[in-house]
Design a protein around this motif. Structure first.
Motif, PDB file in Angstrom:
ATOM      1  N   THR A 192       0.612  -1.341  -0.027  1.00 19.52           N
ATOM      2  CA  THR A 192      -0.026   0.231   0.047  1.00 19.52           C
ATOM      3  C   THR A 192       0.779   1.228   0.037  1.00 19.52           C
ATOM      4  O   THR A 192       0.491   2.384  -0.486  1.00 19.52           O
ATOM      5  N   SER A 193       2.160   1.268   0.464  1.00 19.64           N
ATOM      6  CA  SER A 193       2.848   2.402   0.418  1.00 19.64           C
ATOM      7  C   SER A 193       4.166   1.923  -0.224  1.00 19.64           C
ATOM      8  O   SER A 193       4.862   0.977  -0.163  1.00 19.64           O
ATOM      9  N   THR A 194       4.799   2.912  -1.119  1.00 19.95           N
ATOM     10  CA  THR A 194       6.105   2.762  -1.704  1.00 19.95           C
ATOM     11  C   THR A 194       6.869   3.863  -1.406  1.00 19.95           C
ATOM     12  O   THR A 194       6.457   5.096  -1.289  1.00 19.95           O
ATOM     13  N   TYR A 195       8.253   4.000  -1.395  1.00 17.57           N
ATOM     14  CA  TYR A 195       9.288   5.059  -1.256  1.00 17.57           C
ATOM     15  C   TYR A 195      10.275   4.723  -2.423  1.00 17.57           C
ATOM     16  O   TYR A 195      10.587   3.735  -2.724  1.00 17.57           O
ATOM     17  N   TYR A 196      10.694   5.993  -2.598  1.00 22.12           N
ATOM     18  CA  TYR A 196      11.675   5.943  -3.860  1.00 22.12           C
ATOM     19  C   TYR A 196      12.900   6.814  -3.693  1.00 22.12           C
ATOM     20  O   TYR A 196      12.546   7.961  -3.080  1.00 22.12           O
ATOM     21  N   ALA A 197      14.098   6.513  -3.890  1.00 19.86           N
ATOM     22  CA  ALA A 197      15.210   7.490  -3.945  1.00 19.86           C
ATOM     23  C   ALA A 197      14.772   8.720  -4.958  1.00 19.86           C
ATOM     24  O   ALA A 197      14.248   8.411  -6.150  1.00 19.86           O
ATOM     25  N   ASP A 198      15.306   9.849  -4.914  1.00 19.93           N
ATOM     26  CA  ASP A 198      14.887  11.043  -5.845  1.00 19.93           C
ATOM     27  C   ASP A 198      15.559  10.617  -6.930  1.00 19.93           C
ATOM     28  O   ASP A 198      15.090  10.959  -8.083  1.00 19.93           O
ATOM     29  N   SER A 199      16.567  10.062  -7.195  1.00 20.00           N
ATOM     30  CA  SER A 199      17.283   9.897  -8.378  1.00 20.00           C
ATOM     31  C   SER A 199      16.781   8.813  -9.428  1.00 20.00           C
ATOM     32  O   SER A 199      16.682   8.793 -10.594  1.00 20.00           O
ATOM     33  N   VAL A 200      15.633   7.993  -8.901  1.00 20.12           N
ATOM     34  CA  VAL A 200      14.701   7.021  -9.761  1.00 20.12           C
ATOM     35  C   VAL A 200      13.433   7.349  -9.748  1.00 20.12           C
ATOM     36  O   VAL A 200      12.587   6.819 -10.275  1.00 20.12           O
ATOM     37  N   LYS A 201      12.773   8.209  -8.945  1.00 22.23           N
ATOM     38  CA  LYS A 201      11.612   8.871  -8.878  1.00 22.23           C
ATOM     39  C   LYS A 201      10.867   9.049 -10.109  1.00 22.23           C
ATOM     40  O   LYS A 201      11.764  10.083 -10.886  1.00 22.23           O
ATOM     41  N   GLY A 202       9.819   8.593 -10.628  1.00 18.98           N
ATOM     42  CA  GLY A 202       9.220   8.754 -12.109  1.00 18.98           C
ATOM     43  C   GLY A 202       9.875   7.819 -12.830  1.00 18.98           C
ATOM     44  O   GLY A 202       9.210   7.986 -14.016  1.00 18.98           O
TER      45      GLY A 202
END
Length: 124
Positions: free
Chosen positions: A56-66
């Motif tokens: 239900t929740s996901t988290y990403y490094a800024d470098s890979v977000k999107g």
């Protein structure tokens, strides 16, 4: 104790896509917070993405977000990392992780369980 086996790495041109898979065994998969870290040659290991126990929740490094998407299928005991718009700087060994507790994007404390890693190489 959970065992993790990654697959799906390889060589791809910049702008291309890869999907990494991580099959888990030896534990109740839905009890584990899952994540991906990576380590490039000569660099420190870094957090890439994480997903909560039920997805239900996901988290990403800024470098890979999107560009990257983490997902899981608790019925198949598998977590995935879909990587799109790959860049040469994404070249690294990618490691699947698991922990009964939430995996922190800071990488501290490090996840308890690790796979052996799979190489991703992005050519320019």
């Amino acid at each position: 104790q959970v065992q993790l086996v990654e697959s799906g790495g390889g060589l791809v041109q910049a702008g291309g896509s890869l999907r990494l898979s991580c099959a888990a065994s030896g534990g109740t998969f839905s009890r584990y917070f899952m994540g991906w870290f990576r380590q490039a040659p000569g660099k420190e290991r870094e957090f890439v993405a994480a997903i909560s126990w039920r997805g239900t929740s996901t988290y990403y490094a800024d470098s890979v977000k999107g560009r990257f998407t983490i997902s899981r299928d608790n019925a198949k005991n598998t977590v995935y990392l879909q990587m799109n718009s790959l860049k040469p700087e994404d070249t690294a060994v990618y490691y699947c992780n698991a922990d009964l507790s939430r995996i922190s994007p800071s990488g501290s404390p490090p996840p308890r369980y690790w796979g052996q890693g799979t190489q991703v190489t992005v050519s320019s």
